[in-house]
Design an enzyme around this catalytic site. Structure first.
Site, PDB file in Angstrom:
ATOM      1  N   ALA A  61      61.857  33.960  81.707  1.00  0.00           N
ATOM      2  CA  ALA A  61      62.556  34.638  82.719  1.00  0.00           C
ATOM      3  C   ALA A  61      63.367  33.967  83.778  1.00  0.00           C
ATOM      4  O   ALA A  61      62.986  32.883  84.046  1.00  0.00           O
ATOM      5  CB  ALA A  61      61.103  34.931  83.678  1.00  0.00           C
ATOM      6  N   TYR A  73      74.478  29.629  87.919  1.00  0.00           N
ATOM      7  CA  TYR A  73      73.510  29.751  86.819  1.00  0.00           C
ATOM      8  C   TYR A  73      73.235  28.305  85.886  1.00  0.00           C
ATOM      9  O   TYR A  73      72.222  28.084  85.745  1.00  0.00           O
ATOM     10  CB  TYR A  73      74.069  30.883  85.628  1.00  0.00           C
ATOM     11  CG  TYR A  73      73.556  30.905  84.701  1.00  0.00           C
ATOM     12  CD1 TYR A  73      72.123  31.383  84.557  1.00  0.00           C
ATOM     13  CD2 TYR A  73      73.961  30.528  83.205  1.00  0.00           C
ATOM     14  CE1 TYR A  73      71.524  31.708  83.256  1.00  0.00           C
ATOM     15  CE2 TYR A  73      73.441  30.780  82.069  1.00  0.00           C
ATOM     16  CZ  TYR A  73      71.907  31.345  82.017  1.00  0.00           C
ATOM     17  OH  TYR A  73      71.491  31.162  80.764  1.00  0.00           O
ATOM     18  N   TYR A  80      66.155  40.179  76.059  1.00  0.00           N
ATOM     19  CA  TYR A  80      66.696  40.260  74.816  1.00  0.00           C
ATOM     20  C   TYR A  80      66.226  39.089  74.032  1.00  0.00           C
ATOM     21  O   TYR A  80      65.703  39.217  73.033  1.00  0.00           O
ATOM     22  CB  TYR A  80      68.335  40.074  75.286  1.00  0.00           C
ATOM     23  CG  TYR A  80      69.396  39.818  74.020  1.00  0.00           C
ATOM     24  CD1 TYR A  80      69.045  40.358  72.828  1.00  0.00           C
ATOM     25  CD2 TYR A  80      70.355  38.755  74.120  1.00  0.00           C
ATOM     26  CE1 TYR A  80      69.999  40.234  71.645  1.00  0.00           C
ATOM     27  CE2 TYR A  80      71.201  38.570  72.968  1.00  0.00           C
ATOM     28  CZ  TYR A  80      71.023  39.099  71.794  1.00  0.00           C
ATOM     29  OH  TYR A  80      71.857  39.093  70.733  1.00  0.00           O
ATOM     30  N   SER A 137      70.754  35.558  84.626  1.00  0.00           N
ATOM     31  CA  SER A 137      71.373  34.952  83.622  1.00  0.00           C
ATOM     32  C   SER A 137      73.124  35.459  83.582  1.00  0.00           C
ATOM     33  O   SER A 137      73.739  35.136  82.767  1.00  0.00           O
ATOM     34  CB  SER A 137      70.948  35.024  82.151  1.00  0.00           C
ATOM     35  OG  SER A 137      71.060  36.357  81.773  1.00  0.00           O
TER      36      SER A 137
HETATM   37  N1  UFG Z   1      85.121  38.522  76.576  1.00  0.00           N
HETATM   38  C1  UFG Z   1      86.050  39.602  76.598  1.00  0.00           C
HETATM   39  N2  UFG Z   1      85.821  40.984  77.029  1.00  0.00           N
HETATM   40  C2  UFG Z   1      84.456  41.142  77.344  1.00  0.00           C
HETATM   41  C3  UFG Z   1      83.643  40.251  77.368  1.00  0.00           C
HETATM   42  C4  UFG Z   1      83.796  38.814  77.034  1.00  0.00           C
HETATM   43  O1  UFG Z   1      87.266  39.291  76.301  1.00  0.00           O
HETATM   44  O2  UFG Z   1      84.627  42.342  77.618  1.00  0.00           O
HETATM   45  C5  UFG Z   1      85.509  37.125  76.361  1.00  0.00           C
HETATM   46  C6  UFG Z   1      85.177  36.047  77.518  1.00  0.00           C
HETATM   47  O3  UFG Z   1      86.391  36.260  78.081  1.00  0.00           O
HETATM   48  C7  UFG Z   1      84.983  34.774  76.592  1.00  0.00           C
HETATM   49  C8  UFG Z   1      84.321  35.378  75.354  1.00  0.00           C
HETATM   50  O4  UFG Z   1      84.459  36.638  75.166  1.00  0.00           O
HETATM   51  O5  UFG Z   1      86.087  34.361  76.281  1.00  0.00           O
HETATM   52  C9  UFG Z   1      82.854  35.343  75.395  1.00  0.00           C
HETATM   53  O6  UFG Z   1      82.382  36.064  76.398  1.00  0.00           O
HETATM   54  P1  UFG Z   1      80.775  36.378  76.995  1.00  0.00           P
HETATM   55  O7  UFG Z   1      80.736  37.225  78.201  1.00  0.00           O
HETATM   56  O8  UFG Z   1      80.226  37.274  75.578  1.00  0.00           O
HETATM   57  O9  UFG Z   1      80.011  35.030  76.749  1.00  0.00           O
HETATM   58  P2  UFG Z   1      80.342  33.678  77.758  1.00  0.00           P
HETATM   59  O10 UFG Z   1      80.829  32.508  76.636  1.00  0.00           O
HETATM   60  O11 UFG Z   1      80.907  33.820  78.910  1.00  0.00           O
HETATM   61  O12 UFG Z   1      78.652  33.404  77.981  1.00  0.00           O
HETATM   62  C10 UFG Z   1      77.890  32.646  77.067  1.00  0.00           C
HETATM   63  C11 UFG Z   1      76.445  33.206  77.744  1.00  0.00           C
HETATM   64  C12 UFG Z   1      76.296  32.730  79.128  1.00  0.00           C
HETATM   65  C13 UFG Z   1      76.196  31.378  78.965  1.00  0.00           C
HETATM   66  C14 UFG Z   1      77.477  30.737  78.555  1.00  0.00           C
HETATM   67  C15 UFG Z   1      77.658  29.140  78.158  1.00  0.00           C
HETATM   68  O13 UFG Z   1      76.446  34.645  77.723  1.00  0.00           O
HETATM   69  O14 UFG Z   1      74.854  33.250  79.314  1.00  0.00           O
HETATM   70  O15 UFG Z   1      77.740  31.529  77.296  1.00  0.00           O
HETATM   71  O16 UFG Z   1      78.723  29.022  78.878  1.00  0.00           O
HETATM   72  F1  UFG Z   1      76.084  30.912  80.187  1.00  0.00           F
END
Ligand code: UFG
Length: 333
Positions: free
Chosen positions: A78, A145, A10, A81
């Site tokens: 690479a 991670y 991505y 994640s």
């Molecule tokens: N969320 C939902 N439903 C979903 C997916 C996510 O409610 O289906 C919420 C999560 O609970 C969170 C927010 O949306 O509150 C963001 O979640 P993401 O999974 O989109 O992103 P994250 O903040 O968990 O993770 C991102 C990157 C990781 C990185 C992290 C840094 O994707 O690679 O930020 O803390 F490690």
């Protein structure tokens, strides 16, 4: 020529496109475990791209890839994640992310390549002690991670002192959106991220969007994140490369917008973009989610001359265009 590991993924693929726009030749090294050969084929239409399907754990292959070519610098993406998976299967993450990087660094140093831009993460900070988070915030990751990325940052410091390796570590916040012309986009399987999951739920008989927790201490009870557009992010990588080419020293920068949006705010922009109301299923909190993560991006602006230009609306609009393309490719997913 610039070596891009993970260039079929991505963020990597959007950075390759940015390099091609700036007339660089690119060598993509990717094992296609999460990246896509179709992405590589698309990228080849926009400039001089060579592709090696290979794994960084194959020490000989990466050594030969570097020694056989005139590599000026490396962009290193690479890695595995997925935060949740990293906690359940840490061995997979330490071996792939850390050992793979050690092989890469060995190969480049033996060939006198001393410039590397590394894809790091806000996950290296762990639970924020204050927001917005600047680069001096303590790095105390709360999952494997984040620890793999932090260890790599430390390895790069040691290699600078001992071997003169100059690295720029870019700590991303929440990357979002797709290429504005719809050429490439976010393509994970399984998808765990917020925006694609909301958008995917609007196609056909897909799973209803699940919102993880609405009882956080924020203005509307949902988590706050800093969504940074993937094309803005790609520009930052180009500027980081220029910085190293101009003799810049090892350094690290947050990449975010300095603005936070709640999950509910993101959801409502998705409804605007899609043009209809979207079903939602409120679920309990997801393990490991931090309440609020927002970047202080002052340093990247000052030192790299970078400035994010795209809005959350831009991210969601381009992500939606891309999801429509993906839905045609994979009607079942
Ligand atoms: N969320 C939902 N439903 C979903 C997916 C996510 O409610 O289906 C919420 C999560 O609970 C969170 C927010 O949306 O509150 C963001 O979640 P993401 O999974 O989109 O992103 P994250 O903040 O968990 O993770 C991102 C990157 C990781 C990185 C992290 C840094 O994707 O690679 O930020 O803390 F490690």
């Amino acid at each position: 020529m610039i070596l891009v590991t993970g260039g079929a993924g991505y963020v990597g693929s959007h950075c390759v496109l940015e390099l091609l726009k700036n007339a660089y030749d690119v060598l993509i090294f990717d094992n296609l475990s999460t990246g896509h050969i179709e992405t590589v084929k698309t990228l080849k239409k926009f400039g001089n791209v060579e592709f090696i399907k290979g794994d960084l754990l194959d020490e000989k292959l990466i050594m030969n890839a570097v020694s056989g070519r005139n590599i000026d610098a490396v962009l290193h993406f690479a890695a595995y994640s997925q935060v949740g998976e990293s906690v359940v299967n840490p061995q997979k993450y330490y071996i792939n992310n850390v050992c793979g990087t050690l092989n890469l660094l060995k190969a480049i140093l033996e060939n006198d390549v001393k410039k590397i831009v590394f894809s790091s993460t806000a996950a290296t900070y762990g639970n924020p002690k204050y927001v917005p988070i600047d680069e001096n915030h303590p790095q105390e990751p709360i999952n494997t991670y984040g620890r793999t990325k932090l260890f790599i940052e430390k390895i790069m410091d040691d290699y600078d002192k001992a071997y003169g390796l100059k690295s720029v570590r870019l700590r991303y916040f929440n990357v979002a959106g797709a290429n504005s012309d719809g050429k490439i986009g976010e393509w994970h399987d399984p998808e765990t991220h917020l925006i694609p999951n909301i958008l995917k739920s609007t196609f056909g008989n897909r799973k209803t969007f699940e919102m993880f927790g609405d009882d956080y201490e924020t203005k509307d009870g949902t988590c706050v994140r800093d969504y940074i557009n993937v094309e803005d992010l790609a520009k930052a990588h180009f500027l980081a490369l220029k910085y190293l080419e101009n003799g810049g020293n090892t350094d690290f920068f947050n990449l975010g917008t300095k603005e936070g949006n709640t999950v509910k705010e993101v959801f409502s922009v998705c409804e605007q973009v899609v043009g209809k109301s979207i079903a939602v299923d409120i679920k309990p909190r997801r393990d490991g989610d931090t309440t609020i993560l927002v970047a202080d991006n002052t340093k990247a602006k000052k030192v790299l001359g970078w400035s994010p230009e795209k809005s959350l609306h831009d991210c969601i609009e381009t992500a939606y265009n891309w999801e429509k393309i993906l839905a045609n490719k994979n009607p079942q997913k």
